[in-house]
Design an enzyme around this catalytic site. Structure first.
Site, mmCIF file in Angstrom:
data_model
loop_
_atom_site.group_PDB
_atom_site.id
_atom_site.type_symbol
_atom_site.label_atom_id
_atom_site.label_comp_id
_atom_site.label_asym_id
_atom_site.label_seq_id
_atom_site.Cartn_x
_atom_site.Cartn_y
_atom_site.Cartn_z
ATOM 1 N N LYS A 22 22.942 11.922 -33.004
ATOM 2 C CA LYS A 22 22.959 12.733 -31.824
ATOM 3 C C LYS A 22 24.110 12.931 -31.425
ATOM 4 O O LYS A 22 24.434 14.223 -31.241
ATOM 5 C CB LYS A 22 22.174 11.764 -30.635
ATOM 6 C CG LYS A 22 22.563 12.553 -29.239
ATOM 7 C CD LYS A 22 21.977 11.463 -28.027
ATOM 8 C CE LYS A 22 22.895 10.338 -27.591
ATOM 9 N NZ LYS A 22 23.882 10.570 -26.531
ATOM 10 N N ASN A 23 25.240 12.078 -31.366
ATOM 11 C CA ASN A 23 26.646 12.541 -30.921
ATOM 12 C C ASN A 23 27.573 13.100 -31.783
ATOM 13 O O ASN A 23 28.525 13.687 -31.366
ATOM 14 C CB ASN A 23 27.253 11.159 -30.376
ATOM 15 C CG ASN A 23 26.541 10.443 -29.119
ATOM 16 O OD1 ASN A 23 25.958 11.039 -28.630
ATOM 17 N ND2 ASN A 23 27.106 9.120 -28.834
ATOM 18 N N CYS A 117 24.244 9.312 -18.926
ATOM 19 C CA CYS A 117 23.921 8.085 -18.353
ATOM 20 C C CYS A 117 24.804 7.489 -17.248
ATOM 21 O O CYS A 117 26.022 7.668 -17.207
ATOM 22 C CB CYS A 117 23.909 7.122 -19.481
ATOM 23 S SG CYS A 117 22.475 7.324 -20.606
ATOM 24 N N ARG A 122 32.717 8.927 -15.015
ATOM 25 C CA ARG A 122 33.055 9.768 -16.445
ATOM 26 C C ARG A 122 34.054 10.852 -16.166
ATOM 27 O O ARG A 122 33.640 12.069 -16.021
ATOM 28 C CB ARG A 122 31.574 10.201 -16.847
ATOM 29 C CG ARG A 122 30.725 9.108 -17.166
ATOM 30 C CD ARG A 122 29.357 9.375 -17.880
ATOM 31 N NE ARG A 122 29.681 9.446 -19.274
ATOM 32 C CZ ARG A 122 28.626 9.271 -20.224
ATOM 33 N NH1 ARG A 122 27.691 9.262 -19.964
ATOM 34 N NH2 ARG A 122 28.796 9.264 -21.596
ATOM 35 N N ASP A 306 28.321 1.598 -27.699
ATOM 36 C CA ASP A 306 27.000 2.209 -27.664
ATOM 37 C C ASP A 306 25.965 1.056 -28.349
ATOM 38 O O ASP A 306 24.718 1.305 -28.446
ATOM 39 C CB ASP A 306 26.931 3.336 -28.391
ATOM 40 C CG ASP A 306 27.384 4.434 -27.459
ATOM 41 O OD1 ASP A 306 27.563 4.197 -26.342
ATOM 42 O OD2 ASP A 306 27.785 5.598 -28.114
ATOM 43 N N ARG A 398 16.404 10.415 -24.732
ATOM 44 C CA ARG A 398 17.512 11.159 -24.557
ATOM 45 C C ARG A 398 18.121 11.236 -26.251
ATOM 46 O O ARG A 398 18.891 11.913 -26.815
ATOM 47 C CB ARG A 398 18.565 10.860 -23.788
ATOM 48 C CG ARG A 398 18.007 11.289 -22.581
ATOM 49 C CD ARG A 398 19.368 11.164 -21.428
ATOM 50 N NE ARG A 398 20.336 11.504 -22.249
ATOM 51 C CZ ARG A 398 22.063 10.721 -21.934
ATOM 52 N NH1 ARG A 398 21.819 9.913 -21.075
ATOM 53 N NH2 ARG A 398 22.690 11.476 -22.658
HETATM 54 N N1 EPU Z 1 37.808 9.289 -20.124
HETATM 55 C C1 EPU Z 1 38.927 9.573 -19.142
HETATM 56 N N2 EPU Z 1 39.098 10.968 -19.107
HETATM 57 C C2 EPU Z 1 38.619 11.567 -19.799
HETATM 58 C C3 EPU Z 1 37.674 11.510 -20.921
HETATM 59 C C4 EPU Z 1 37.434 10.111 -20.740
HETATM 60 O O1 EPU Z 1 39.519 8.509 -18.543
HETATM 61 O O2 EPU Z 1 39.043 12.893 -19.793
HETATM 62 C C5 EPU Z 1 37.623 7.787 -20.262
HETATM 63 C C6 EPU Z 1 36.289 7.484 -19.949
HETATM 64 O O3 EPU Z 1 35.966 7.439 -18.644
HETATM 65 C C7 EPU Z 1 35.690 6.295 -20.679
HETATM 66 C C8 EPU Z 1 36.676 6.169 -21.972
HETATM 67 O O4 EPU Z 1 37.750 7.378 -21.612
HETATM 68 O O5 EPU Z 1 36.221 5.083 -20.048
HETATM 69 C C9 EPU Z 1 36.127 6.989 -23.206
HETATM 70 O O6 EPU Z 1 35.265 8.289 -22.949
HETATM 71 P P1 EPU Z 1 34.983 9.184 -23.975
HETATM 72 O O7 EPU Z 1 35.370 10.611 -23.547
HETATM 73 O O8 EPU Z 1 35.291 8.858 -25.285
HETATM 74 O O9 EPU Z 1 33.464 9.359 -23.863
HETATM 75 P P2 EPU Z 1 32.197 10.495 -23.874
HETATM 76 O O10 EPU Z 1 32.809 11.632 -24.930
HETATM 77 O O11 EPU Z 1 31.943 10.974 -22.482
HETATM 78 C C10 EPU Z 1 30.928 9.772 -25.911
HETATM 79 C C11 EPU Z 1 29.334 9.436 -26.153
HETATM 80 C C12 EPU Z 1 29.009 8.044 -25.516
HETATM 81 C C13 EPU Z 1 29.985 6.934 -26.071
HETATM 82 C C14 EPU Z 1 31.458 7.405 -25.722
HETATM 83 C C15 EPU Z 1 32.368 6.166 -26.166
HETATM 84 C C16 EPU Z 1 28.425 11.542 -26.460
HETATM 85 C C17 EPU Z 1 27.816 12.886 -26.021
HETATM 86 N N3 EPU Z 1 28.742 10.593 -25.624
HETATM 87 O O12 EPU Z 1 31.027 9.742 -24.530
HETATM 88 O O13 EPU Z 1 27.683 7.964 -25.912
HETATM 89 O O14 EPU Z 1 29.559 5.801 -25.260
HETATM 90 O O15 EPU Z 1 31.681 8.856 -26.222
HETATM 91 O O16 EPU Z 1 31.922 6.180 -27.651
HETATM 92 O O17 EPU Z 1 29.027 11.636 -27.507
HETATM 93 C C18 EPU Z 1 25.556 7.284 -25.874
HETATM 94 O O18 EPU Z 1 25.230 7.964 -26.735
HETATM 95 O O19 EPU Z 1 24.677 6.180 -25.353
HETATM 96 C C19 EPU Z 1 26.620 7.345 -25.081
HETATM 97 C C20 EPU Z 1 27.000 7.041 -23.716
#
Ligand code: EPU
Length: 419
Positions: A22-23, A117, A122, A306, A398
């Site tokens: 998915k990701n 979620c 975020r 995850d 999802r």
């Molecule tokens: N963060 C910041 N600033 C930013 C972006 C992120 O402080 O601009 C922080 C976040 O608050 C968090 C950390 O950095 O504490 C990591 O966030 P990241 O941006 O890596 O997460 P994401 O891209 O929003 C994706 C996956 C998540 C998975 C995370 C970490 C997708 C759609 N989502 O989220 O997947 O937990 O990377 O590996 O790819 C799931 O599939 O259940 C899921 C939540």
């Protein structure tokens, strides 16, 4: 209300086939509209988040043709709207990938602020920092974020936190910027590599994906023509690995990249489980009570956040006291309250939880609090004595395709029922 009804107690035995990630599929779908030529994406998971993204793509004029359940043909030559909004797209985190993709191609994008979620704050400051470094202006108003540039210029960007989403968004926008962009402290997850490979098959020039320095030489335009198959889902595979251990079963997980699961394999071996790694399969089995462990979630190649909840189920019935430190999301222990309803003894505070291992879990009515928590509760229901009912299935839909059918084939007594 829909629920999963599970009669627990059966060890899971047999084979399971892993689908596309998915990701990885989400950014690949978004990136596929960056060319005016047709792109064919294969091994796409048929889950709610990818379907919402595809609907949103169609909504702005992208031609989306379903070839079969896991194959989609995309053509972004007739996009007529650079604003992505709507109730469904608001609910998914990946909606922000339209920012990088549309900003790269059309130098403008307006997207509803992302949901996803409820697992913690975020933030998107690193995405914004990246777009600004490339020369865009970014404004947030009325729940929408707009990024715009007269033209994008390569830049040196050092991410303050390792962010999957920011790395992906910057990579997409920079692929069509003028000159070289370097992303330092980049995320290294398998889906980053998959997106870079996909963009490169479309003519982008991206090197270093999978390391913490990614170099992108901008190109004038991207092309299509080739088909691309999404990487197998590391998290789905890990979910079944941990289900095998929790249920003291024996599962062969087919179509997975064993390298992506090395940190999970290492933990399973540490707590007394067994893992045999083949070229594209993993056999995981366990014939005794797992022992305690200490886990800290980290960006790849560390233990993935995850899979934290699924590991939490294993540790809830382990011999001894275990600790999990969640370093990525601050609200990812909500599932522990649900496990405690099943007899687990878990105390969580902030980003840490202590698991006093119990011999057994007992069936109860529980609520899925996020996607991975939902998968964890299914595992808990399968190993518990008696009947478990799981509510809030929308979270699970999802990101897991046919999860109940896959568990049923392994011997679980699980049904999706309307109350
Ligand atoms: N963060 C910041 N600033 C930013 C972006 C992120 O402080 O601009 C922080 C976040 O608050 C968090 C950390 O950095 O504490 C990591 O966030 P990241 O941006 O890596 O997460 P994401 O891209 O929003 C994706 C996956 C998540 C998975 C995370 C970490 C997708 C759609 N989502 O989220 O997947 O937990 O990377 O590996 O790819 C799931 O599939 O259940 C899921 C939540």
């Amino acid at each position: 209300m829909e629920q999963y009804a599970i009669n627990g107690g059966n060890p899971l035995v047999g084979e399971v086939e892993i689908g596309g990630a998915k990701n990885a599929a989400l950014p690949i779908l978004a990136a596929s509209l960056m060319t005016d030529e047709t792109v064919l994406i294969e091994n796409m998971p048929d889950v709610r988040d990818t379907n919402i993204l595809l609907d949103a793509m169609a909504g702005i004029g992208t031609h989306v043709e379903r070839v079969d359940r896991h194959t989609v043909k995309i053509n972004g030559s007739l996009i007529h709207d650079l604003t992505v909004n709507g109730d469904s797209v608001k609910k998914i985190r990946a909606s922000y990938y339209f920012l990088g993709a549309l900003l790269g191609k059309y130098k403008k994008a307006t997207v509803v602020l992302p949901g996803g979620c409820d697992i913690g704050c975020r933030a998107i400051d690193q995405h914004i920092k990246g777009f600004k470094a490339l020369g865009a202006t970014v404004e947030i108003a009325h729940g929408m974020i707009t990024a715009e540039a007269s033209h994008l210029c390569g830049a040196h960007i050092y991410l303050d936190v390792v962010s999957v989403g920011a790395t992906i968004n910057i990579m997409m926008a920079a692929a069509l910027a003028e000159g070289r962009t370097t992303i330092e402290n980049a995320a290294k997850e398998p889906h980053i590599v998959d997106l870079a490979n996909f963009l490169n098959t479309m003519g982008a020039d991206i090197r270093g994906a999978g390391t913490d320095v990614i170099k992108i030489n901008g190109v004038e335009k991207l092309t299509g023509g080739k088909s691309y198959s999404v990487v197998p889902d590391q998290i789905e595979a890990g979910t079944f690995m941990l289900a095998a251990v929790a249920s003291r079963g024996d599962i062969t997980i087919r179509n997975c990249i064993t390298k992506h699961l090395e940190c999970v394999t290492a933990k399973i071996l540490e707590i007394g489980g067994n893992v045999e790694a083949g070229e594209d399969f993993l056999r995981v089995w366990c014939d005794k009570r797992p022992s305690k462990a200490t886990i800290k979630t980290l960006p790849y190649p560390g233990f993935p956040t995850d899979l934290q909840a699924q590991m939490g189920v294993v540790l809830s019935i382990a011999d001894g006291t275990s600790i999990i430190n969640e370093s990525i999301w601050e609200s990812r222990f909500q599932y522990t309250n649900e496990l405690n309803k099943m007899g687990a003894q878990i105390t969580s505070q902030g980003k840490s939880a202590i698991f006093e291992g119990v011999e057994k879990l007992y069936g109860a009515s529980v609520y899925s609090t996020d996607l991975r928590a939902g998968a964890a509760l299914i595992i808990a229901g399968i190993i518990a004595e008696g009947r478990t009912e799981i509510y809030n299935l929308g979270h699970i839909d999802r990101g897991y395709e046919n999860i109940e059918e896959k568990f049923r084939k392994l011997g679980a007594n699980i049904e999706r029922v309307q109350e």
